[in-house]
Design an enzyme around this catalytic site. Structure first.
Site, short mmCIF file in Angstrom:
data_model
loop_
_atom_site.label_atom_id
_atom_site.label_comp_id
_atom_site.label_asym_id
_atom_site.label_seq_id
_atom_site.Cartn_x
_atom_site.Cartn_y
_atom_site.Cartn_z
N SER A 21 0.83 -1.20 0.00
CA SER A 21 0.00 0.00 0.00
C SER A 21 0.87 1.26 0.00
O SER A 21 1.88 1.33 0.68
CB SER A 21 -0.88 -0.02 1.24
N LYS A 45 -3.85 2.00 -2.07
CA LYS A 45 -3.51 3.17 -1.26
C LYS A 45 -4.35 3.25 0.02
O LYS A 45 -5.56 3.07 -0.02
CB LYS A 45 -3.72 4.42 -2.13
N GLY A 72 1.47 11.04 4.66
CA GLY A 72 0.41 11.33 5.61
C GLY A 72 -0.98 10.91 5.15
O GLY A 72 -1.96 11.61 5.37
N LEU A 73 -1.02 9.73 4.50
CA LEU A 73 -2.30 9.11 4.15
C LEU A 73 -3.18 9.96 3.25
O LEU A 73 -4.39 10.08 3.45
CB LEU A 73 -3.09 8.73 5.42
N CYS A 131 0.80 3.71 10.69
CA CYS A 131 1.31 4.83 9.89
C CYS A 131 2.08 5.78 10.79
O CYS A 131 1.51 6.33 11.74
CB CYS A 131 0.19 5.58 9.18
N ILE A 192 6.79 -5.26 7.98
CA ILE A 192 6.71 -4.11 8.84
C ILE A 192 6.30 -2.87 8.03
O ILE A 192 6.61 -2.78 6.85
CB ILE A 192 8.07 -3.82 9.54
N THR A 194 6.92 1.31 7.87
CA THR A 194 8.22 1.97 7.81
C THR A 194 8.79 2.25 9.20
O THR A 194 8.07 2.35 10.18
CB THR A 194 8.10 3.30 7.06
#
Lengths: 303, 241
Positions: A21, A45, A72-73, A131, A192, A194
């Site tokens: 993603s 995404k 930031g999504l 995130c 994992i 990030t």
């Protein structure tokens, strides 16, 4: 003739290669370059309840064998994703797709997952509690076993699709969080996300990233990711999806030997848009090189 | 977008810090204002660079040495091959030009205007150009624009050559549409100074350069846009200034 097929939470994949993603959009940029149906699946995404612009720019920084992002999504919100992106995605990709979901409250996660649950093409819900680039959400749910479990229970209550919790490496004991998710009903664990990192521009003496810190990814993090996949897959009995710095078919094989049932490819898609396709194509030869006839037989052999 | 393996045929300085690289083996077909994303040996991320010219399979890139990537790029030698993603971004809208378009460039914002000027002249337009630099030693491509047949003015901030001041101090009369590329303060000044429509090319740190990572987003009047995909060129009326 080698067998690359694997099963992830009851759904069979032609191969274990899954673009991660945030590195593959909704697939169509890549579908202009190659037939993306060669992939096992992909995780689209990260989707939230409301539309999000994300963080100010610069959002990207170079690192040795990797990069930092602080997007930031950014996404148009779940309703627009369902209305506009999924129909387009369905024209380029005919297999079950993985829906990646993030949120800022337990209710957000449940709301977004409940809507995506009705979408036929969505095979799995990958619930991102990791995130690093948003405040008051995302990673804060994934750094505490009780919160991660609460999100898991809330999502499980609104969907019959397999729920995979995507975990953050920025924790003291990732296995404890994975176990909490499993106990709360998670059908799988992916990891994992990030690693929290930063860079400073010596010319300006200021952080490169506007948000100061961001998520570090790319081949540099592969050994850390592999270690955590090993730890988590020993700690839980549900399937594990391994990711973090994967850039070759050999990396996929290593991840599976560490305990992954499937493997996501992230940053590498951004520097080489053909990376995931190349990995799929290189898998049979890499398997033959190591005497592997079926990928399922190597899952967790390192344990 | 295409992925091409191109061969460096030239990599020479034009000024103390600005280099011109020429690459052969190009499939072509890209539009003025589009960019390429160059993979450099030893670096993880590609580096986006605007297309300065494209002729007979040769791609011309002009870049300024500012950091590790451009430094490394400046040391590459003819004969070396580069992995390049080509044909990225939207490019300039040539149909909007009118009869007498104005091209405004500042510093390393000048290069993409060269290819644009060439194509506009091919279409029979009367092209005026204003090129802004800090000082005379940093000027490049003035003669090249004149050789194309453009009405060319140069400004320098220190007055060492041409009009003293900024591009906005040398805007000619008679233009009805502009195309611009340059540093953000120049674009903002031009946005305020030019009372007629136009479009501007933007720069941002990019991850992929082809729309996948959302690293280079910009908010516009019609929502969030990716500089690498819906841009790098945006119409004046789209900007939230």
């Amino acid at each position: 003739m080698v067998n690359t097929r694997v099963t992830l939470c009851g759904i069979e994949l032609d191969n274990p290669v899954i673009p991660a993603s945030g590195t593959f959009g909704y697939g169509y940029e890549f579908a202009e370059l190659y037939d993306i149906n060669c992939l096992g699946t992909f995780s689209f995404k990260g989707t939230t309840r409301e539309p999000r612009f994300g963080n100010p720019t610069p959002r990207i920084a170079e690192c040795t064998a990797g990069m930092i992002n602080a997007v930031g999504l950014q996404n148009p919100g779940v309703e627009a994703v369902i209305r506009e992106e999924l129909p387009r995605l369905g024209k380029a990709f005919r297999k079950p797709v993985m829906a990646n979901v993030s949120g800022f409250s337990v209710e957000d996660y449940a709301f977004t997952c409940a809507l995506l649950d009705r979408e036929e093409q969505v095979g799995w819900l990958e619930v991102n509690v990791s995130c690093p680039n948003v405040h008051g959400g995302g990673m804060s749910f994934g750094t505490d076993p009780a919160s991660a479990a609460e999100v898991t229970r809330a999502v499980k209550a609104v969907t019959k699709k397999p729920v995979i919790l995507k975990l953050s490496p920025n924790v003291t004991d990732i296995a404890a969080i994975a176990r909490a998710c499993e106990d709360a009903g998670a059908d799988g664990i992916s990891l994992i996300n990030t690693l929290l990192g930063m860079r400073i521009d010596p010319r300006t003496r200021r952080p490169v990233i506007a948000n100061v810190m961001g998520g570090f990814s790319g081949p540099a993090i592969f050994p850390v990711a592999l270690r955590m996949v090993y730890q988590v897959s020993k700690a839980v009995s549900v399937p594990v999806v391994g990711m973090g710095g994967v850039a070759s078919a050999e990396d996929v094989i290593e991840m599976m030997m560490a305990g992954a049932s499937a493997v996501e490819v992230g940053a590498q898609n951004l520097v080489d848009p053909f990376a995931s396709k190349k990995i799929v194509e290189a898998l049979p030869a890499a398997m033959e090189k190591y005497g592997v006839t079926s990928l399922e037989e190597i899952i967790g052999t390192a344990h | 977008m295409n992925r091409e393996l191109l061969t460096i045929t030239e990599n020479e300085p034009l000024t103390a810090s600005v280099f011109r690289m020429r690459l052969s083996g190009c499939a072509g077909g890209y539009l003025p204002g589009q960019f390429v994303n160059v993979a450099l040996p030893g670096l993880y991320l590609r580096r986006p660079i605007s297309v300065c010219d494209l002729a007979d399979g040769t791609l011309t890139l002009i870049y300024k040495v500012v950091g590790r990537g451009s430094e490394l790029m400046s040391r590459l030698r003819p004969g070396e091959k580069l992995d390049v993603l080509t044909g990225l971004g939207n490019g300039y809208d040539l149909a909007a030009a009118g009869d007498a378009p104005l091209l405004v460039g500042g510093g390393v914002g000048v290069p993409p205007l060269y290819y644009l000027a060439k194509e506009l002249i091919k279409q029979g337009k009367t092209v005026s150009v204003v090129l802004g630099f800090n000082t005379k030693d940093e000027i490049f491509y003035e003669d090249e624009f004149r050789a194309l047949g453009c009405q060319t003015a140069v400004t320098t901030a220190d007055g060492s050559r041409g009009v003293k001041g900024f591009v906005t101090d040398a805007l000619p009369g008679g233009a009805s549409y502009y195309y611009a590329c340059g540093p953000l303060p120049m674009l903002k000044a031009l946005y305020r100074a030019a009372p007629f429509p136009g479009e501007m090319s933007f720069e941002e740190r990019m991850g992929c350069g082809f729309g996948a990572c959302m690293g280079c987003s910009m908010m516009t009047k019609s929502g969030a846009k990716r500089v690498c995909r819906e841009g790098p060129v945006f119409k004046k009326e789209e900007l939230l200034w």
